[in-house]
Each structure stands twice: as structure tokens, then as C-alpha cells.
Enzyme design. Structure first.
Site, PDB file in Angstrom:
ATOM      1  N   ASP A 131      -3.150  13.561   0.342  1.00  0.00           N
ATOM      2  CA  ASP A 131      -1.797  13.232  -0.094  1.00  0.00           C
ATOM      3  C   ASP A 131      -1.594  13.461  -1.590  1.00  0.00           C
ATOM      4  O   ASP A 131      -0.876  12.723  -2.239  1.00  0.00           O
ATOM      5  CB  ASP A 131      -1.500  11.770   0.264  1.00  0.00           C
ATOM      6  N   CYS A 185      10.340  13.794  19.494  1.00  0.00           N
ATOM      7  CA  CYS A 185      10.252  12.341  19.465  1.00  0.00           C
ATOM      8  C   CYS A 185      10.920  11.771  20.713  1.00  0.00           C
ATOM      9  O   CYS A 185      11.757  12.423  21.352  1.00  0.00           O
ATOM     10  CB  CYS A 185      10.947  11.816  18.201  1.00  0.00           C
ATOM     11  N   CYS A 211      16.087   5.640   0.627  1.00  0.00           N
ATOM     12  CA  CYS A 211      14.911   5.077   1.294  1.00  0.00           C
ATOM     13  C   CYS A 211      14.286   3.974   0.440  1.00  0.00           C
ATOM     14  O   CYS A 211      14.012   4.164  -0.751  1.00  0.00           O
ATOM     15  CB  CYS A 211      13.893   6.186   1.540  1.00  0.00           C
ATOM     16  N   CYS A 238       8.275  -0.005   2.391  1.00  0.00           N
ATOM     17  CA  CYS A 238       9.062  -0.502   3.517  1.00  0.00           C
ATOM     18  C   CYS A 238       8.447   0.029   4.801  1.00  0.00           C
ATOM     19  O   CYS A 238       8.040   1.186   4.872  1.00  0.00           O
ATOM     20  CB  CYS A 238      10.517  -0.048   3.400  1.00  0.00           C
ATOM     21  N   CYS A 241      11.214   1.362   9.663  1.00  0.00           N
ATOM     22  CA  CYS A 241      11.349   2.433  10.656  1.00  0.00           C
ATOM     23  C   CYS A 241      10.104   2.574  11.517  1.00  0.00           C
ATOM     24  O   CYS A 241      10.176   3.090  12.644  1.00  0.00           O
ATOM     25  CB  CYS A 241      11.723   3.753   9.988  1.00  0.00           C
TER      26      CYS A 241
END
Length: 373
Positions: A131, A185, A211, A238, A241
Site C-alpha cells: 500500500d 458485487c 468519505c 470509518c 460501508c
């Protein structure tokens, strides 16, 4: 090639990686188009690093010249559910409960490369990433068969849902590629409907400007007033989702002890403790080896002021008053002014009026807006 690929996967699992797949080095043309469209729409906010050499992210052959294969790996970081969050506590996104994965995962990637060198009898030209590289990691993981992309743009795996860290090894060794995951999805729209700020604007598209993860981590500046109440009690990141995602039900906990809350900051932080951090040095010492360093002192104290106001946590008022009057950072002072206005109202009027004389225009504007309510 098939036998070597099997040995690589077996060794990766032995080293603790939960999923491993292989992609042949080739351009990610469709993903590049979607990424460029997303950038042109301004959805990357002010994250300049996402805008530098954007086509490189979809062209691994240019990123590591001479590479032949990409080993895509995933680590399950799910370590349980939140306890009840009481007043004066701010939530931490799950990925940051334990130690910083940027520090934990790389040694095992290097160990895997070393084993490959033993097997093939030569030095391997390899680069290991976690990442921190211009590469469309989720697109690579999907192409390597690790999972599908969710409506919230997260990679969703069958065994571990979306609670996974991704890592890659680009190397000059031919390996047998896996079949890409072309599934869509599920038709559930929970992530879109339940996003507090409406950041998921359409299937597979997240507007970073709205976001909460961006607002509380990557954004080091002003949080728009209209968005502050929507942050709720999220102090860092967060998970909404992902929490509501039907793919994320009944999942196993990670076997990596480093990612359990006992190894890091835990599930929540006391707002009083955060608001009392007096210097960047104290912040770095407190959060060394954790992902919270990413927000820096400015971001975390700003977030704590917002959460205190959202929770109506009045014990924070003395600390907010002190920050408003003495903190050297105008972003912290300005958000402290707003939080004081939300928490104390008329009781704080005299103190907020003093902020009208602040040297920074943002602080003065927050004071004016608070006094006009």
C-alpha cells in the site's frame, strides 16, 4: 512453472498470508480508464500523490521494468466487533486497532522472495509493496483471483470479506497466473444507502471529498462545516460501508496477533487524552508503530474536537478552550472554536469573541460563524 507456483503459494501460506494469487505482468487498461475518469472528476480531493504519473498505476511493466509476474497477497485483519462506544470515546477504524501493517507485513514478503531465490538458484529482481506504491492494488488482486470489487470499491474476498490488507511482489520470474475474478458485487446496496456522507456516488465509485476515512486521515486541513456532524464518533477512519456489507458476516478472526487491538491503540481512544497531546513529538511517541501517525497531531486533535461536539461531550470544554486560545496550529484552534460553539453555545460567547482577534482568517471565520448562530 506450475510446480514453482505451487511452492510459492504453499510458502506464502506458511508465512501467514491468508490468500495468494498470481497475475502476469500486463497493462490494466480498463482499470486505468476508470481511474483517470475518477481523477478528472476531482474525486481524489487534495491527495496529490494519487495524481502524480497516474497511468503508471495501471502499467506494472513500467513500474518495475523486467518483471514477469505479480504475486498478490492478502492478510485478514478482522479482529472482532466494536464494544459499546460511550461518551468521550472516539472510534478507530479496524485496520488501525493493532500495529501499523506497513511495518508488520514487509519482512514476510522479503522472506518469501528469499525462498524463491533458494529454489531457482539465482538472485531475483523483485520489489515488495504494501500500500505504498503507484499501483492499482485492488485491480491486481482481482486479476490474480483473490476476490471481486464491491460497490464500496473495496476488494471483497470469499473467506475474509473486505477486511484484508493487500501486498504485492513484482518479480522477474515466470509464474502460472490465476484466473481473474470477474464476478460483480451482490445486489445489496447497504454500503451506498448507509454511508453517512453519501460518499459512494454510484456503484464502484467513492468520492473521497465526502468519505469519512479521507476526512479524518488524509485530509490535514479544514473539514467543511456541513460534513462535521456526519462524522459522528469516528475519530480515525470509518468502517460503516464494510460493517453493513453482507459479504462481511460470520468471518474468522485474524491469526496475526499484531493486528489485534491489544497490540496497538485499541478500538477507541479517550477524547480527553487526545485533546491533551501538547506537541508533535508527544503525538509521534504516543502513536509510534501504529497507523494513527498518518493523521498527524493536527488531524487527530481536529477530529477529537469534532467528535466531542457530535457527542455533546461537555467535559471536553476546558480542553477545547485551552486549544482555542493557545494551540499553535490554526486548524486545531478553528475546529476547537466550532466545537465550543456547538457544546457551550452562549456560555462560551465571551471566549469565542476573543477568537475574532486571532491572527488566522480561518479561526476568525469560525468565530464569526459560531457567534451568528
Amino acid at each position: 512453472m506450475r510446480q514453482l507456483t505451487s511452492r510459492v503459494k504453499e510458502e506464502a501460506h506458511r508465512l501467514g498470508f491468508d490468500l495468494v494469487g498470481v497475475m502476469r505482468i500486463e497493462p490494466l487498461a480498463e482499470d486505468e480508464k476508470r481511474y483517470l475518469d475518477w481523477l478528472r472528476a476531482g474525486m481524489s480531493a487534495d491527495m496529490a500523490y494519487l495524481q502524480r504519473r497516474p497511468t503508471l498505476r495501471a502499467r506494472p511493466d513500467e513500474l518495475v521494468p523486467g518483471a514477469r509476474s505479480i504475486i498478490s497477497l492478502a492478510v485478514n485483519y478482522y479482529s472482532g466487533e466494536f464494544d459499546e462506544v460511550g461518551p468521550g470515546q472516539g472510534r478507530i477504524a479496524r485496520y488501525a486497532w493493532g500495529r501499523d501493517y506497513h511495518e508488520v507485513i514487509p519482512p514476510r514478503l522479503r522472506a518469501l522472495v528469499a525462498r524463491i531465490e533458494e529454489w531457482i538458484g539465482r538472485k531475483v529482481q523483485a520489489r515488495c509493496f504494501v500500500d505504498a506504491v503507484p499501483l492499482l492494488e485492488r485491480a491486481v488482486a482481482r486479476r490474480a483471483g483473490l476476490g471481486r470489487i464491491g460497490f464500496n470499491s473495496c476488494l471483497i474476498t470469499d473467506r475474509f470479506g473486505s477486511w484484508v490488507f493487500l501486498a504485492e511482489i513484482l518479480l522477474d520470474v515466470d509464474l502460472m497466473p490465476d484466473e481473474e475474478d470477474s464476478r460483480t458485487c451482490l445486489r445489496a446496496l447497504d454500503c451506498i444507502n448507509d454511508c453517512p456522507t453519501g460518499a459512494i456516488t454510484q456503484h464502484y465509485v467513492v468520492d473521497a471529498r465526502r468519505c469519512i476515512s479521507y476526512l479524518t486521515i488524509e485530509n490535514r486541513g479544514i473539514v467543511e462545516r456541513a460534513l462535521r456532524p456526519l462524522i459522528g464518533d469516528w475519530l480515525f477512519g470509518c468502517d460503516v460501508c464494510q460493517d453493513v456489507c453482507p459479504h462481511n458476516r460470520r468471518l474468522p478472526k485474524t491469526t496475526w496477533k499484531e493486528f489485534h487491538p491489544q497490540s496497538g491503540v485499541g478500538k477507541t481512544l479517550a477524547l480527553d487524552d487526545v485533546l491533551s497531546i501538547e506537541s508533535d513529538e508527544a503525538f509521534q511517541h504516543r502513536f509510534r508503530h501504529t497507523a494513527l501517525r498518518r493523521a498527524k497531531r493536527r488531524g487527530l486533535l481536529r477530529n477529537a474536537a469534532i467528535v466531542a461536539a457530535n457527542q455533546r461531550y461537555e467535559p471536553a470544554i476546558p480542553l477545547l478552550e485551552q486549544l482555542m486560545e493557545t494551540d499553535p496550529d490554526p486548524i486545531i484552534r478553528g475546529h476547537a472554536v466550532w466545537a465550543l460553539g456547538e457544546l457551550a453555545g452562549r456560555r462560551a460567547r465571551a471566549r469565542i469573541e476573543r477568537a475574532l482577534e486571532d491572527e488566522h482568517p480561518f479561526v476568525r471565520e469560525e468565530a464569526r460563524a459560531s457567534l451568528e448562530r
